[in-house]
Design a protein around this motif. Structure first.
Motif, PDB file in Angstrom:
ATOM      1  N   ASP A 452       0.163 -28.767   0.872  1.00 35.25           N
ATOM      2  CA  ASP A 452       1.630 -28.094   0.761  1.00 35.25           C
ATOM      3  C   ASP A 452       2.035 -27.884   2.190  1.00 35.25           C
ATOM      4  O   ASP A 452       1.520 -27.057   3.026  1.00 35.25           O
ATOM      5  CB  ASP A 452       1.770 -27.142  -0.012  1.00 35.25           C
ATOM      6  CG  ASP A 452       1.559 -26.978  -1.433  1.00 35.25           C
ATOM      7  OD1 ASP A 452       1.502 -28.289  -1.829  1.00 35.25           O
ATOM      8  OD2 ASP A 452       1.180 -26.285  -1.999  1.00 35.25           O
ATOM      9  N   ILE A 454       5.265 -26.585   4.539  1.00 34.00           N
ATOM     10  CA  ILE A 454       6.394 -26.038   4.478  1.00 34.00           C
ATOM     11  C   ILE A 454       7.041 -26.109   5.970  1.00 34.00           C
ATOM     12  O   ILE A 454       6.432 -25.581   6.964  1.00 34.00           O
ATOM     13  CB  ILE A 454       6.353 -24.522   4.015  1.00 34.00           C
ATOM     14  CG1 ILE A 454       5.503 -24.530   2.786  1.00 34.00           C
ATOM     15  CG2 ILE A 454       7.600 -23.889   4.187  1.00 34.00           C
ATOM     16  CD1 ILE A 454       5.386 -23.198   2.213  1.00 34.00           C
ATOM     17  N   SER A 466      -3.465 -26.477  -1.909  1.00 34.35           N
ATOM     18  CA  SER A 466      -3.041 -25.969  -3.314  1.00 34.35           C
ATOM     19  C   SER A 466      -3.977 -26.238  -4.517  1.00 34.35           C
ATOM     20  O   SER A 466      -4.065 -26.018  -5.639  1.00 34.35           O
ATOM     21  CB  SER A 466      -1.606 -26.369  -3.692  1.00 34.35           C
ATOM     22  OG  SER A 466      -1.644 -27.886  -3.738  1.00 34.35           O
ATOM     23  N   HIS A 523       2.470 -32.339  -0.319  1.00 34.81           N
ATOM     24  CA  HIS A 523       3.894 -32.108  -0.940  1.00 34.81           C
ATOM     25  C   HIS A 523       4.459 -31.440   0.063  1.00 34.81           C
ATOM     26  O   HIS A 523       3.962 -30.193   0.744  1.00 34.81           O
ATOM     27  CB  HIS A 523       3.590 -31.261  -2.088  1.00 34.81           C
ATOM     28  CG  HIS A 523       2.638 -31.791  -3.304  1.00 34.81           C
ATOM     29  ND1 HIS A 523       1.383 -31.817  -3.384  1.00 34.81           N
ATOM     30  CD2 HIS A 523       3.256 -32.475  -4.354  1.00 34.81           C
ATOM     31  CE1 HIS A 523       0.850 -32.509  -4.406  1.00 34.81           C
ATOM     32  NE2 HIS A 523       2.018 -32.741  -5.001  1.00 34.81           N
ATOM     33  N   TYR A 524       5.835 -31.676   0.437  1.00 33.93           N
ATOM     34  CA  TYR A 524       6.428 -31.358   1.732  1.00 33.93           C
ATOM     35  C   TYR A 524       7.537 -30.382   1.058  1.00 33.93           C
ATOM     36  O   TYR A 524       8.175 -30.672  -0.462  1.00 33.93           O
ATOM     37  CB  TYR A 524       7.126 -32.353   2.272  1.00 33.93           C
ATOM     38  CG  TYR A 524       6.500 -33.220   3.467  1.00 33.93           C
ATOM     39  CD1 TYR A 524       6.078 -32.754   4.749  1.00 33.93           C
ATOM     40  CD2 TYR A 524       5.612 -34.573   2.743  1.00 33.93           C
ATOM     41  CE1 TYR A 524       5.430 -33.671   5.233  1.00 33.93           C
ATOM     42  CE2 TYR A 524       4.857 -35.221   3.498  1.00 33.93           C
ATOM     43  CZ  TYR A 524       4.595 -34.641   4.609  1.00 33.93           C
ATOM     44  OH  TYR A 524       3.886 -35.626   5.580  1.00 33.93           O
ATOM     45  N   PHE A 525       7.727 -29.173   1.475  1.00 29.84           N
ATOM     46  CA  PHE A 525       8.877 -28.440   0.984  1.00 29.84           C
ATOM     47  C   PHE A 525       9.576 -28.020   2.267  1.00 29.84           C
ATOM     48  O   PHE A 525       9.589 -27.112   2.950  1.00 29.84           O
ATOM     49  CB  PHE A 525       7.958 -27.055   0.585  1.00 29.84           C
ATOM     50  CG  PHE A 525       7.577 -27.339  -0.603  1.00 29.84           C
ATOM     51  CD1 PHE A 525       7.717 -27.160  -2.123  1.00 29.84           C
ATOM     52  CD2 PHE A 525       5.963 -27.459  -0.649  1.00 29.84           C
ATOM     53  CE1 PHE A 525       6.876 -27.386  -3.095  1.00 29.84           C
ATOM     54  CE2 PHE A 525       5.014 -27.757  -1.592  1.00 29.84           C
ATOM     55  CZ  PHE A 525       5.630 -27.702  -2.865  1.00 29.84           C
ATOM     56  N   ASN A 527      12.768 -26.528   4.494  1.00 29.21           N
ATOM     57  CA  ASN A 527      13.446 -25.479   4.497  1.00 29.21           C
ATOM     58  C   ASN A 527      14.922 -25.738   4.509  1.00 29.21           C
ATOM     59  O   ASN A 527      15.019 -27.079   4.694  1.00 29.21           O
ATOM     60  CB  ASN A 527      13.324 -24.717   5.982  1.00 29.21           C
ATOM     61  CG  ASN A 527      13.967 -23.464   5.983  1.00 29.21           C
ATOM     62  OD1 ASN A 527      15.421 -23.536   6.381  1.00 29.21           O
ATOM     63  ND2 ASN A 527      13.519 -22.307   5.576  1.00 29.21           N
ATOM     64  N   ASN A 531      16.654 -30.380   5.515  1.00 23.61           N
ATOM     65  CA  ASN A 531      16.794 -31.085   4.282  1.00 23.61           C
ATOM     66  C   ASN A 531      16.277 -32.383   4.494  1.00 23.61           C
ATOM     67  O   ASN A 531      15.768 -33.081   3.449  1.00 23.61           O
ATOM     68  CB  ASN A 531      18.077 -31.076   3.835  1.00 23.61           C
ATOM     69  CG  ASN A 531      18.465 -29.608   3.170  1.00 23.61           C
ATOM     70  OD1 ASN A 531      17.879 -29.097   2.507  1.00 23.61           O
ATOM     71  ND2 ASN A 531      19.865 -29.401   3.477  1.00 23.61           N
TER      72      ASN A 531
END
Length: 622
Positions: A452, A454, A466, A523-525, A527, A531
């Motif tokens: 993951d 972030i 994760s 998995h990219y999240f 901020n 975007n």
């Protein structure tokens, strides 16, 4: 060995233990086989002579394996008196000799036998087949069984034992009808026509190999020679597939030379393939090759590369223990990709790792470790084992990785090796411990990292794992991007703990492991102020699952922009099974194929856009 990808997957059931090896307290030095092959009546008859060294304890009996369906007529010895022959136990033979066989003695025995070999396994052993369509009449053996424990299956036609450390020399005479060709391990010495309408084909192998690598095959073959020497390369081809074979086998000499340049010289006098009803199996000097794979085109280069590479990893250096089977099969599966690299180029290599090896390895799950697996013939040993070698290459670098392989081959030439010994060779070149790597990926760990990422508005990012179970530590390459401009590339050491990174370069997006060295998911999240931090840069297949499937297959893929994508599935004969087109969105997408009305077997799944084509293989198992 490639039982799954050939489309003849064995039943995934607990392995049947057929015999303890504690009675195997001798060393077979050479086996001579002199057999008649009656293809019409599915019979064999003749004798096997064994030269045996007594090297562990004194003995008064020899214990061998031979199926009960083969009747023993007599046993003779030039060195001892044969007191009696018994057949106590499942497919077992006990030969009682006098005087006592002392340590240091050499024993020479000949066993005369005849009958129809029993079917002992869903895949391995000897089989007969009558002519059917384009397939001619045939008798052939496969040295390993999918459902046997231990795997060797040659006792269905040859008195022997199943220990991989028992390496033998080999000589064979095959008496066959004159309109048939006999094939076995080693160099072909001659073929002689007899007045009775039979011919004798004579082979000799002067390099020691494990007994599961011995074989015979008899059919209406034509001999296709690709090289006359150093080594001889010849393929035994059905007349009905002669034209297809010219293209199908085309890359073999180039790939053999490339493997020799990177692994060490090819050590046998001959190489080639003989077509059989099932396959593939890396018999010494001549691979038994699935006949339906011999089609126009180069669809099955990967299979040719896999089996060819076994003549280094499996035949030259053999596992000391079946728990280390990945040293044979994981290595050969990675050689599918290496063959692509050295025959077709780096782009084909990277694509093969991304779309064939890594998806299958991820789909394999985390049921067991690579070492001592629950199931020998599955993706944990094959594709995940290959991905582990791919990552080891990344950790060590090309120079040290390939020098380690060459040294490993030289140290254990014509002998047996364990994973611990392979690790030791790698560490001697790397000049540091690799215990962390082998513990996580081979001995103790299961699964793979699920990262993951972030991205923070403060020009930093954090990276966590994760997945449940094993947590992984290793170096990871990261690219930093500002818009469409690559601003920096760095290699960071990823630990299981939450890690925050503050690179000293401007960036608004990152690409983790851009060259695809690591078995993983991302998995990219992003901020809220980042975007556009992550978007696929290439059209790629992510996975095809489940694999094997029945009857529905889901193909996941990434698309950098909205565009039409066409899926085509081809069977092993190159026939189109399905074609469908969908409009992909930018990002992750799936296509589903219901193969309810298709036959079991291996299928090549092809996804195409106007500018790119990606492939993955899947097995339909009904």
């Amino acid at each position: 060995m490639e039982p799954e990808k050939s489309g003849l997957l064995g039943c995934r059931q607990p392995r049947e233990r057929i015999l303890d090896d504690t009675l195997h307290q001798f060393n077979a030095l050479k086996i001579w086989s002199d057999l008649d092959y009656d293809l019409v009546n599915s019979l064999i008859s003749g004798n096997a002579r064994l030269l045996i060294a007594i090297d562990e304890v004194s003995l008064n009996q020899l214990d061998l394996r031979l199926v009960a369906s083969l009747e023993i007529d007599s046993v003779t010895s030039t060195t001892h008196d044969v007191d009696s022959v018994r057949r106590d136990g499942l497919d077992s033979v006990q030969i009682f000799l006098s005087p006592e066989m002392a340590i240091g003695d050499t024993v020479d025995v000949t066993i005369y036998y005849r009958g129809t070999p029993a079917i002992i396994d869903s895949w391995g052993g000897m089989r007969f087949g009558q002519a059917s369509g384009w397939r001619p009449q045939i008798c052939y053996s496969m040295g390993d069984g999918l459902d046997l424990e231990p795997p060797p299956a040659n006792y269905s036609w040859l008195p022997c034992f199943a220990d991989p450390t028992d390496k033998v020399l080999w000589e064979a005479w095959l008496r066959v009808p004159q309109d048939r060709v006999g094939v076995s391990a080693g160099i072909r010495l001659d073929s002689v026509a007899n007045p009775d309408g039979t011919s004798i084909w004579h082979y000799r192998l002067d390099q020691p190999v494990s007994t599961y690598l011995l074989f015979v095959s008899v059919s209406e073959y034509e001999i296709m020679t690709q090289r006359d020497s150093n080594p001889v390369i010849e393929n035994f081809v059905y007349p009905s597939r002669w034209t297809q074979a010219q293209i199908h086998f085309e890359p073999v000499p180039q790939c053999l030379d490339a493997f020799a340049a990177h692994f060490g010289p090819y050590v046998f006098e001959r190489f080639g393939y003989n077509m059989t009803r099932i396959g593939d199996m890396e018999h010494a000097t001549c691979v038994s090759h699935y006949d339906a794979a011999v089609v126009n085109g180069r669809t099955y280069d990967w299979l040719l590369f896999h089996e060819l590479s076994h003549h280094w990893w499996g035949n030259w250096v053999t596992v000391a223990d079946w728990r280390d089977l990945w040293l044979n099969e994981g290595f050969a599966t990675y050689c599918e990709a290496l063959g692509m690299e050295w025959v077709r180029g780096e782009e084909e290599f990277r694509n093969y790792v991304r779309t064939d090896l890594q998806p299958a390895a991820r789909n394999a799950g985390n049921a067991s470790t690579i070492y001592d697996p629950d199931y020998y013939w599955g993706a944990i040993v094959y594709e995940k084992g290959a991905c582990v070698l791919h990552m080891l290459r990344w950790v060590m670098g090309d120079s040290l990785f390939f020098s380690s392989l060459r040294d490993y081959g030289q140290q254990f030439a014509f002998a047996n090796a364990t994973t611990v010994e392979f690790q030791s060779v790698c560490e001697s070149h790397y000049d540091s411990t690799l215990q962390w790597f082998f513990d996580e990926w081979v001995f103790e760990g299961t699964g793979y990292p699920q990262f993951d990422i972030i991205l923070e508005p403060t020009n930093t990012f954090s990276l966590t794992q994760s997945q449940s179970g094993t947590q992984f530590s290793m170096p990871v390459e990261i690219e930093f991007w500002s818009g469409d401009q690559l601003t920096s590339t760095d290699t960071v050491w990823v630990n299981p703990e939450l890690a925050s990174y503050d690179p000293d370069v401007p960036f608004d997006s990152v690409s983790l492991d851009p060259r695809g060295w690591i078995l993983k998911t991302l998995h990219y999240f992003p901020n809220v102020s980042a975007n556009d931090a992550v978007r696929p840069s290439d059209f790629e297949i992510s996975s095809a699952y489940p694999n094997p499937f029945n009857p529905t297959l889901t193909v996941s893929y990434e698309s950098p922009r909205p565009q039409p994508v066409t899926m085509r599935a081809y069977n092993v004969q190159g026939q189109l099974a399905v074609e469908k087109t969908a409009l992909a969105s930018a990002g992750s997408n799936t296509l589903v194929w219901n193969a309810e009305h298709q036959a079991s077997g291996v299928y090549v799944i092809q996804l195409s856009t106007q500018t790119a084509t990606r492939t993955v293989k899947a097995v339909l198992l009904k």
